[in-house]
Write a protein that holds these residues in place. Structure first.
Motif, PDB file in Angstrom:
ATOM      1  N   LYS A 185      -0.680  -0.504  -6.908  1.00 57.56           N
ATOM      2  CA  LYS A 185      -0.896  -0.766  -5.316  1.00 57.56           C
ATOM      3  C   LYS A 185      -2.058  -0.211  -4.870  1.00 57.56           C
ATOM      4  CE  LYS A 185       3.713  -2.284  -5.385  1.00 57.56           C
ATOM      5  NZ  LYS A 185       3.934  -3.508  -4.812  1.00 57.56           N
ATOM      6  N   VAL A 218      -3.988   1.961  -1.389  1.00 63.08           N
ATOM      7  CA  VAL A 218      -3.752   2.941  -0.596  1.00 63.08           C
ATOM      8  C   VAL A 218      -4.427   2.984   0.869  1.00 63.08           C
ATOM      9  CG1 VAL A 218      -4.078   5.745  -0.671  1.00 63.08           C
ATOM     10  CG2 VAL A 218      -3.816   4.666  -2.682  1.00 63.08           C
ATOM     11  N   PHE A 241       0.905  -1.128  -0.087  1.00 59.24           N
ATOM     12  CA  PHE A 241      -0.070  -0.060  -0.046  1.00 59.24           C
ATOM     13  C   PHE A 241       0.936   1.281   0.033  1.00 59.24           C
ATOM     14  CE2 PHE A 241      -2.788  -3.139   1.775  1.00 59.24           C
ATOM     15  CZ  PHE A 241      -4.026  -2.928   1.247  1.00 59.24           C
ATOM     16  N   ALA A 255       0.369   4.960  -6.538  1.00 62.06           N
ATOM     17  CA  ALA A 255      -0.287   3.605  -6.243  1.00 62.06           C
ATOM     18  C   ALA A 255      -0.770   3.089  -7.780  1.00 62.06           C
ATOM     19  CB  ALA A 255      -1.714   4.014  -5.661  1.00 62.06           C
TER      20      ALA A 255
END
Length: 455
Positions: free
Chosen positions: A266, A268, A237, A261
């Motif tokens: 990824k 958050v 994250f 991200a």
């Protein structure tokens, strides 16, 4: 059939020791894990196929004139293979399987606990007593400056102290966590490197999602290059922090966070302490961003999100509905303060809730226990009530919404196919475990005894 009662975590983890105990039908004394032994234990093979016998499971609710007044339980055997539960069958006196048998001696089995907001990388835990310094009148910028001065002292011991915290979590039945880890100009990537070393030492015993956390401000401390570099180091994250109060440019800060991200695919998880208009504006901006960015749906967590506590009811409901529709979750430490977080209302609206112990003891707070049943207990006191049903429902905040019984009183866990992540407790039912924060005697993760003992 072999009786393996009396096994400790260490006696179970070694192939030779396990085989010898099976052959002898004997027991091994519980041995507390030391840091030096963790690596060898974690890499050792564990028994792949066995029966965890004579466990107490919840069967349903006891009702009196329609009101839930208790919980019915029964004794069962769990067949476990390769980290998963293969079957759940009533316990028989003799046991028909030739598989090795580990007796729970009638203890209640609950789902393993999950600490979804903690800082494993910077803690006073394991060191000499050190209370936080007085905070009256201090701003978040003052606290950031203080942390900059403390990090050089904490970095050299951060790996061993992270391991101490992991041991504490395991003792309390937590086998899965989400840890925020500093990415800042003082520690650079060292905190992350040390945390990864600690987690490698506990591989197979403890699971952890890492959040790259720009504690000193993503824009303010100019760490976007370091944040991007960290994405290849086991990070799940991208974190953020108070885009208005710290970075001073809400949209630019959030755009930078989301940009990382999206670029690295990824999730958050942002620390949002801002409780007033700036916090509400940040939530709206983040919801707008997620709604127009398909790759972010279901992948945003608002940690703390104190602004939700100050929204008018109509605005809260509308915001919660947007959050639920986009899969935006809230990670709350269930704070006690002047403004009560509307967690029950968020859940009613379909928002996924998580909780964590946050600080066990560090520069921010000395009050953390590392025990997720503390959080379930607090949730019950504040939101779900002291009756059998409300107490049993409160457990969900500590288990990732895994409950032994569903709202209708039907068994929802454990079932064949579930991961063998479970905790043995000295309680008669989950309601008692939440109310009394009952002792945990043994903890399994992926079918492996990772803390405590079977006695």
């Amino acid at each position: 059939m072999s009786d393996l009662s009396g096994l400790s975590r260490r006696s179970l983890m070694g192939v030779a020791g396990f085989a010898a105990t099976v052959a002898a039908g004997g027991s091994a004394a519980m041995t507390r894990t030391t840091t030096a032994s963790v690596q060898s234990d974690a890499d050792a093979a564990a028994p792949a196929h066995f029966i965890l016998s004579d466990v107490t499971l919840e069967d349903g609710f006891v009702r009196d004139q329609g009101e839930i007044i208790g919980t019915r339980t029964g004794r069962y055997d769990l067949e476990i293979k390769d980290g998963r539960i293969l079957s759940v069958t009533p316990t028989t006196a003799a046991g028909s399987s030739a598989l090795p048998r580990l007796s729970a001696n009638g203890r209640l089995v609950l789902p393993a606990l999950r600490d979804m907001h903690i800082h494993l990388d910077k803690t006073f835990y394991g060191g000499p007593w050190q209370a936080p310094r007085p905070r009256k009148g201090k701003t978040i910028m003052d606290m950031i400056a203080l942390e900059r001065s403390l990090l050089p002292e904490l970095l050299p011991v951060s790996r061993e102290r992270a391991e101490g915290l992991i041991d504490l979590l395991l003792e309390h039945g937590t086998t899965t966590a989400r840890s925020h880890c500093n990415i800042d100009p003082v520690s650079g990537l060292k905190s992350l490197e040390h945390l990864n070393q600690a987690l490698e030492n506990y591989r197979g015993r403890f699971s952890c999602e890492i959040v790259a956390f720009p504690q000193h401000g993503l824009l303010l401390s100019e760490v976007e290059p370091l944040m991007r570099e960290s994405m290849g180091m086991g990070v799940a994250f991208v974190g953020g922090l108070d885009p208005t109060n710290v970075d001073g440019r809400m949209e630019a800060s959030l755009d930078a966070m989301f940009g990382i991200a999206v670029d690295y695919d990824k999730g958050v998880d942002i620390h949002l302490h801002e409780s007033g208009a700036s916090g509400a504006a940040a939530i709206r901006y983040m919801l707008d961003t997620v709604e127009k960015t398909p790759s972010l749906k279901g992948r945003l967590t608002l940690s703390h999100a104190f602004a939700l506590a100050n929204l008018p009811p109509a605005d809260l409901d509308a915001t919660a509905e947007r959050m639920a529709a986009s899969g935006v979750s809230v990670a709350s430490t269930i704070p006690i303060g002047r403004s009560m977080m509307p967690l029950a209302r968020l859940r009613e609206k379909g928002v996924r809730l998580m909780s964590g112990t946050d600080s066990v003891i560090d520069m921010w707070s000395p009050f953390g226990s590392g025990d997720m049943l503390d959080k379930a207990n607090l949730y019950a006191q504040l939101y779900s009530g002291s009756d059998e049903f409300g107490l049993s429902r409160a457990l969900a905040i500590a288990t990732g919404d895994v409950l032994p019984l569903n709202n209708a009183g039907e068994r929802a866990w454990p079932k064949a196919g579930d991961a063998a992540d479970l905790v043995l407790t000295d309680a008669s039912c989950s309601a008692e475990a939440v109310a009394r924060k009952s002792k945990r005697t043994a903890v399994f993760h992926g079918g492996r005894l990772v803390s405590g003992a079977l006695t």
